[in-house]
Design a protein around this motif. Structure first.
Motif, PDB file in Angstrom:
ATOM      1  N   LEU A 165     -19.429  52.874  -0.567  1.00 50.81           N
ATOM      2  CA  LEU A 165     -19.227  52.227   0.726  1.00 50.81           C
ATOM      3  C   LEU A 165     -18.014  52.779   1.460  1.00 50.81           C
ATOM      4  O   LEU A 165     -17.732  52.360   2.588  1.00 50.81           O
ATOM      5  N   GLY A 166     -17.302  53.721   0.851  1.00 59.61           N
ATOM      6  CA  GLY A 166     -16.097  54.278   1.469  1.00 59.61           C
ATOM      7  C   GLY A 166     -16.320  54.843   2.866  1.00 59.61           C
ATOM      8  O   GLY A 166     -15.563  54.515   3.801  1.00 59.61           O
ATOM      9  N   PRO A 167     -17.337  55.699   3.087  1.00 61.35           N
ATOM     10  CA  PRO A 167     -17.539  56.236   4.445  1.00 61.35           C
ATOM     11  C   PRO A 167     -17.802  55.145   5.484  1.00 61.35           C
ATOM     12  O   PRO A 167     -17.292  55.215   6.609  1.00 61.35           O
ATOM     13  N   LEU A 168     -18.590  54.140   5.109  1.00 56.02           N
ATOM     14  CA  LEU A 168     -18.879  53.061   6.053  1.00 56.02           C
ATOM     15  C   LEU A 168     -17.628  52.239   6.336  1.00 56.02           C
ATOM     16  O   LEU A 168     -17.369  51.849   7.488  1.00 56.02           O
ATOM     17  N   TRP A 169     -16.819  51.993   5.319  1.00 57.17           N
ATOM     18  CA  TRP A 169     -15.588  51.228   5.515  1.00 57.17           C
ATOM     19  C   TRP A 169     -14.584  52.007   6.368  1.00 57.17           C
ATOM     20  O   TRP A 169     -13.881  51.428   7.202  1.00 57.17           O
ATOM     21  N   SER A 170     -14.537  53.318   6.184  1.00 59.63           N
ATOM     22  CA  SER A 170     -13.641  54.132   7.010  1.00 59.63           C
ATOM     23  C   SER A 170     -14.036  54.061   8.484  1.00 59.63           C
ATOM     24  O   SER A 170     -13.180  54.113   9.367  1.00 59.63           O
ATOM     25  N   LEU A 171     -15.335  53.913   8.739  1.00 55.84           N
ATOM     26  CA  LEU A 171     -15.818  53.869  10.114  1.00 55.84           C
ATOM     27  C   LEU A 171     -15.552  52.520  10.767  1.00 55.84           C
ATOM     28  O   LEU A 171     -15.070  52.443  11.903  1.00 55.84           O
ATOM     29  N   VAL A 172     -15.854  51.433  10.058  1.00 55.70           N
ATOM     30  CA  VAL A 172     -15.786  50.108  10.680  1.00 55.70           C
ATOM     31  C   VAL A 172     -14.531  49.334  10.307  1.00 55.70           C
ATOM     32  O   VAL A 172     -14.270  48.265  10.871  1.00 55.70           O
ATOM     33  N   GLY A 173     -13.730  49.846   9.372  1.00 53.90           N
ATOM     34  CA  GLY A 173     -12.541  49.132   8.937  1.00 53.90           C
ATOM     35  C   GLY A 173     -11.567  48.796  10.057  1.00 53.90           C
ATOM     36  O   GLY A 173     -10.998  47.700  10.081  1.00 53.90           O
ATOM     37  N   PRO A 174     -11.332  49.715  11.017  1.00 54.37           N
ATOM     38  CA  PRO A 174     -10.378  49.406  12.094  1.00 54.37           C
ATOM     39  C   PRO A 174     -10.872  48.358  13.091  1.00 54.37           C
ATOM     40  O   PRO A 174     -10.090  47.919  13.949  1.00 54.37           O
ATOM     41  N   VAL A 175     -12.133  47.947  13.024  1.00 51.43           N
ATOM     42  CA  VAL A 175     -12.664  46.989  13.995  1.00 51.43           C
ATOM     43  C   VAL A 175     -12.000  45.624  13.781  1.00 51.43           C
ATOM     44  O   VAL A 175     -11.979  45.118  12.661  1.00 51.43           O
ATOM     45  N   PRO A 176     -11.443  45.008  14.831  1.00 51.65           N
ATOM     46  CA  PRO A 176     -10.801  43.695  14.669  1.00 51.65           C
ATOM     47  C   PRO A 176     -11.833  42.630  14.293  1.00 51.65           C
ATOM     48  O   PRO A 176     -12.871  42.488  14.924  1.00 51.65           O
ATOM     49  N   THR A 177     -11.522  41.898  13.256  1.00 51.99           N
ATOM     50  CA  THR A 177     -12.367  40.785  12.809  1.00 51.99           C
ATOM     51  C   THR A 177     -11.463  39.633  12.404  1.00 51.99           C
ATOM     52  O   THR A 177     -10.238  39.735  12.438  1.00 51.99           O
ATOM     53  N   ALA A 178     -12.090  38.534  12.022  1.00 53.66           N
ATOM     54  CA  ALA A 178     -11.301  37.397  11.547  1.00 53.66           C
ATOM     55  C   ALA A 178     -10.519  37.808  10.302  1.00 53.66           C
ATOM     56  O   ALA A 178     -11.058  38.485   9.417  1.00 53.66           O
TER      57      ALA A 178
END
Length: 401
Positions: free
Chosen positions: A256-269
């Motif tokens: 899941l590393g590539p997907l987390w690198s892509l969406v990790g910076p997205v602000p969430t709760a």
């Protein structure tokens, strides 16, 4: 010798900790887990008590020569009883039958421990012996009976263990059968390597011969190896499935590393960060929840024109419908993450759409999506620049986990 015995006790203790470890919110441990841990802990205590250094310390503290002998033999008898209780709980049956058999075992070995203490009190054993007490006092009244009594009690438990393992091994398979074979091997090694050598050395003393080395040199390491084998047999069916699950969790976490690198910076709760010391399954769960929240936040930026173009291109290239959908969703997600990072307005074609990864349970869908993401160009130049906004490149072959 003391160091080897203490190491065996340490391994026993760590096995018990691993078996007994559970979340604070979990239900109370079942009788099988409790009896397994009790047997392993008592086995560790037997090794601790039998170490010459411990025997010397106990004798010195109590002021009674050889006081460590009934302590060790009593602990060994309690350990033998715990082994029988463990077998009873593992075999199962009606609650009343299990309870009745457990009480009988405890009563029998309780009387055995009491007899050991009484015989030691009646005996004259004023000369301290730390390694060869069994053979040194083999012909001493009351000590002779005490030694024979503890050996018979331990032999009974090991022989029952052998019979149960052989009988039950014909009825089960898989990890349980493997565990039973390890238990049987350990019990047989205990019978032959520890008990038989002890009996031989003691009987040799009765007949005026000296085979003390069997009791002092051969028996202790054989007992340690036997106990480690059977403890591994009890622990294997209970620990290996959990180890496998943690290993699979670690693999999914990395994929899941590539997907987390892509969406990790997205602000969430905000969510509590997974601690570095947590097991892979806990870290995977945190990453999975965080990715789902990020996908929800990116949903307004999904450009369906991008998804449809990539999907049609993939179908024309001969990809299966599932592979084409994954490639299209990966391209749409990458475009949405770029738009969100640049603080652009959502596209006009944005609308409600459920990704395949959110329709399936578990982490399989997320792993497929992560493996379908476009690969970044190799470092060092030579890679083609990213396409301008609004154009879609031919999708790469998605890697399906």
């Amino acid at each position: 010798m003391s160091l080897v015995v203490y190491l065996a006790a340490f391994v026993f203790g760590m096995t018990s900790v691993l078996l007994f470890r559970r979340p604070r919110t979990a239900a109370p441990p079942d009788p099988l887990t409790l009896s397994t841990c009790a047997a392993i802990v008592l086995g560790a205590l037997v090794f601790v008590c039998a170490a010459p250094a411990t025997l010397a310390a106990v004798n010195s503290l109590t002021g009674v020569p050889n006081f460590g002998a009934p302590l060790t033999y009593g602990m060994l008898s309690a350990y033998s009883c715990a082994v029988l209780v463990l077998l009873i709980n593992w075999r199962g049956g009606s609650r009343e039958r299990v309870r009745r058999m457990v009480l009988r075992s405890v009563a029998a070995y309780g009387l055995l421990v009491a007899a050991i203490v009484v015989l030691f009190a009646l005996a004259e054993a004023d000369t301290e012996r730390l390694t060869d007490l069994d053979t040194y006092y083999a012909t001493t009244p009351f000590m002779r009976e005490m030694i024979l009594l503890y050996l018979v009690g331990h032999s009974a438990a090991m022989l029952v263990m052998c019979v149960v393992c052989v009988k039950w091994g014909r009825e089960v398979g898989g990890l349980l059968r493997t565990g039973l074979r390890l238990i049987l091997l350990g019990a047989l090694l205990d019978v032959v390597g520890f008990q038989l050598t002890k009996y031989t050395a003691v009987v040799a003393r009765w007949s005026g011969h000296d085979l003390d080395f069997l009791s002092t040199t051969v028996a202790p390491p054989m007992a340690a190896l036997a106990a480690l084998l059977w403890s591994a047999g009890f622990a294997l069916p209970r620990l290996l499935p959990s180890v496998r699950a943690q290993w699979r969790g670690l693999g999914d976490y990395r994929r899941l590393g590539p997907l987390w690198s892509l969406v990790g910076p997205v602000p969430t709760a905000p969510k509590p960060q997974a601690a570095w010391w947590q097991l892979p399954r806990a870290r995977l769960q945190w990453r999975e929840v965080s990715i789902h929240d990020a996908l929800l936040a990116l949903a307004p930026y999904f450009d369906h024109r991008v998804r449809e173009r990539v999907r049609d291109s993939a179908l024309r290239a001969g990809r299966s419908p599932h592979q084409a959908r994954l490639a299209a969703e990966a391209a749409m997600l990458a475009d949405a993450a770029r738009r969100a990072a640049a603080h652009e307005e959502p596209p006009e074609s944005a609308g409600t759409y459920r990704l395949h990864a959110t329709e399936v349970s578990g982490t399989g869908g997320l792993v497929e999506l992560a493996q379908a993401l476009p690969r970044p160009p190799a470092a060092g130049g030579g890679g083609a620049p990213p396409p301008p906004t609004g154009t879609v490149t031919e999708p790469e072959e998605p890697h399906v986990a």
